[in-house]
Scaffold this active site. Structure first.
Site, short mmCIF file in Angstrom:
data_model
loop_
_atom_site.label_atom_id
_atom_site.label_comp_id
_atom_site.label_asym_id
_atom_site.label_seq_id
_atom_site.Cartn_x
_atom_site.Cartn_y
_atom_site.Cartn_z
N PHE A 119 -22.50 -36.77 10.69
CA PHE A 119 -23.98 -36.56 10.55
C PHE A 119 -24.67 -37.96 10.36
CE2 PHE A 119 -28.29 -36.28 7.80
CZ PHE A 119 -28.90 -35.85 9.00
N LEU A 123 -12.03 -37.99 12.64
CA LEU A 123 -11.69 -36.69 12.92
C LEU A 123 -12.67 -36.19 14.09
CD1 LEU A 123 -10.60 -35.08 9.40
CD2 LEU A 123 -9.17 -35.76 11.10
N ILE A 169 -7.91 -40.97 8.79
CA ILE A 169 -7.83 -42.30 8.04
C ILE A 169 -6.71 -42.29 7.12
CG2 ILE A 169 -10.56 -42.75 8.28
CD1 ILE A 169 -10.68 -41.86 5.18
N ALA A 181 -15.39 -39.23 5.02
CA ALA A 181 -15.19 -38.46 3.88
C ALA A 181 -14.95 -37.00 3.89
CB ALA A 181 -16.36 -38.90 2.89
N GLN A 182 -14.56 -36.26 2.98
CA GLN A 182 -14.95 -34.96 2.68
C GLN A 182 -16.25 -34.81 1.97
OE1 GLN A 182 -16.14 -31.80 1.93
NE2 GLN A 182 -15.35 -32.17 -0.05
N SER A 210 -21.77 -42.35 -2.60
CA SER A 210 -22.60 -41.21 -2.86
C SER A 210 -23.31 -41.37 -4.33
CB SER A 210 -22.08 -39.80 -3.10
OG SER A 210 -22.77 -38.90 -3.47
N TYR A 257 -15.64 -33.26 -5.59
CA TYR A 257 -16.32 -34.29 -4.80
C TYR A 257 -16.95 -35.43 -5.62
CZ TYR A 257 -19.80 -36.32 -1.83
OH TYR A 257 -20.65 -37.25 -1.24
N LYS A 265 -15.92 -39.44 -5.38
CA LYS A 265 -16.86 -40.64 -4.97
C LYS A 265 -16.59 -41.74 -6.03
CE LYS A 265 -17.77 -39.69 -0.85
NZ LYS A 265 -17.60 -40.54 0.06
#
Length: 356
Positions: free
Chosen positions: A19, A40, A63, A86-87, A129, A154, A158
């Site tokens: 996004f 990806l 990556i 990133a996830q 983040s 998550y 980060k």
């Protein structure tokens, strides 16, 4: 814009199919940059990047694949790297903690290693983040020197990525004259996001199916901002790095004013005002997994040193986001460039620093 620094620059963006990454490459193309995206495949269909039809170099890869990543760096010879791959979701990190840590920590290290081996790289902007902070749910915002942490995988990943940034900056990049900055922002919304388990995409998916959307944690407060707001901060930070100003090779927060920090429930009600078709209900299992109820950023440093500030208030942000999706589903129109042009015009009207 940005002192015309990006024109004809070779810019590598990891995570360009996501996004924020897709909006960033759109803006970089408008600035005249030569862009290579490494990521990806787009995780959803539809997706924002494909809908834009941009003329960029696009490499589909992981990556974590050092050989392929370093080959791309060697062939493209980027001058600046924006690392966004990133996830990027909290709840899936509970389901796939190993993947989350591998991607967000080791993936970041492998990107930095590729930068180390590519002499053309002069600047790196690492995007993490707002959830990198050890969130105690204080009423005041977190500053860049507050402790890293994270309850969920998550957030913890980060926080780790921020420690990796600091280590590589001090251990490797400083001696090579490569400037590395990290940027922290969160709860970014805007058109073109179809990620699973995000508030706005969940609302849109339910609405176009004439279904009620389930809302969890309606009382949770977040710093909502349009995707273009932090991107302007990332680009402004990158400008300073390309201008070889090492005072900007540090961490930066980019978030809205306090008026932009509103509850999930208030966001949903505002969306309903702009699209009456939206209907919702409170999810019964709203508290099944731990998610922070309050998170705010203190952006004083960015305001004072970068002279960065936001452009759109909360209502404008939500209105432009809802209108993007209405244009897409009701008119088959992708209005991203219109949003970008309006955002730039509004920034110029406010005499924002990066417009010069």
């Amino acid at each position: 814009m940005f002192n015309n620094i990006y024109r004809n620059k070779r810019v590598l963006v990891t995570g360009h199919t996501g996004f924020k990454g897709s909006w960033l490459v759109l803006w970089l193309k408008k600035l005249g940059a030569e862009v290579l995206g490494y990521s990806l495949s787009a995780p959803t269909a539809p997706n924002h990047l494909d809908s834009l039809g941009l003329d960029i170099h696009s490499e589909i890869g992981n990556i974590l694949d050092s050989d392929r990543l370093e080959k791309c760096f060697a062939e493209f010879q980027p001058e600046i790297v924006f690392h966004l791959a990133a996830q990027a979701l909290v709840r899936p990190s509970y389901q796939n903690p190993v993947e989350t840590f591998e991607t967000n920590v080791m993936g970041t290290i492998k990107v930095f290693e590729a930068c180390r081996k590519t002499d053309s790289v002069k600047g790196i902007v690492n995007i993490t983040s707002d959830k990198c902070y050890d969130n105690k749910e204080w009423a005041w915002g977190y500053r860049e020197n507050d402790a890293m942490g994270g309850h969920d995988p998550y957030s913890a990943s980060k926080g780790c990525a921020e420690l990796v940034s600091s280590s590589y900056r001090n251990s490797f990049f400083a001696e090579k004259g490569v400037l590395l900055a990290s940027c922290r922002a969160g709860n970014v919304i805007g058109g073109g996001d179809w990620a699973v388990d995000r508030l706005i995409p969940d609302i849109i998916r339910a609405t176009v199916k004439d279904e009620k959307v389930e809302i969890r944690s309606p009382g949770a407060t977040r710093p909502w901002q349009h995707v273009l707001e932090p991107l302007s901060g990332y680009l402004q930070t990158g400008q300073k790095l390309l201008e070889k100003d090492n005072t900007f090779a540090q961490a930066w927060n980019f978030g809205p004013e306090d008026s932009g920090s509103i509850t999930v429930g208030e966001v949903v009600n505002k969306i309903h005002c702009f699209w009456s078709k939206v209907e919702f209900k409170i999810a019964e299992n709203a508290t099944a997994l731990h998610e922070a109820n309050l998170l705010k950023l203190d952006c004083s440093k960015a305001h004072q040193q970068l002279k960065w500030r936001g452009v759109w208030d909360c209502d404008t942000t939500i209105q432009r986001t809802v209108q993007w999706y209405r244009n897409f589903y009701e008119k088959d129109v992708v209005s991203s460039m219109d949003d970008l042009s309006l955002y730039i015009a509004d920034a110029k009207a406010k005499d924002v620093e990066w417009t010069k």
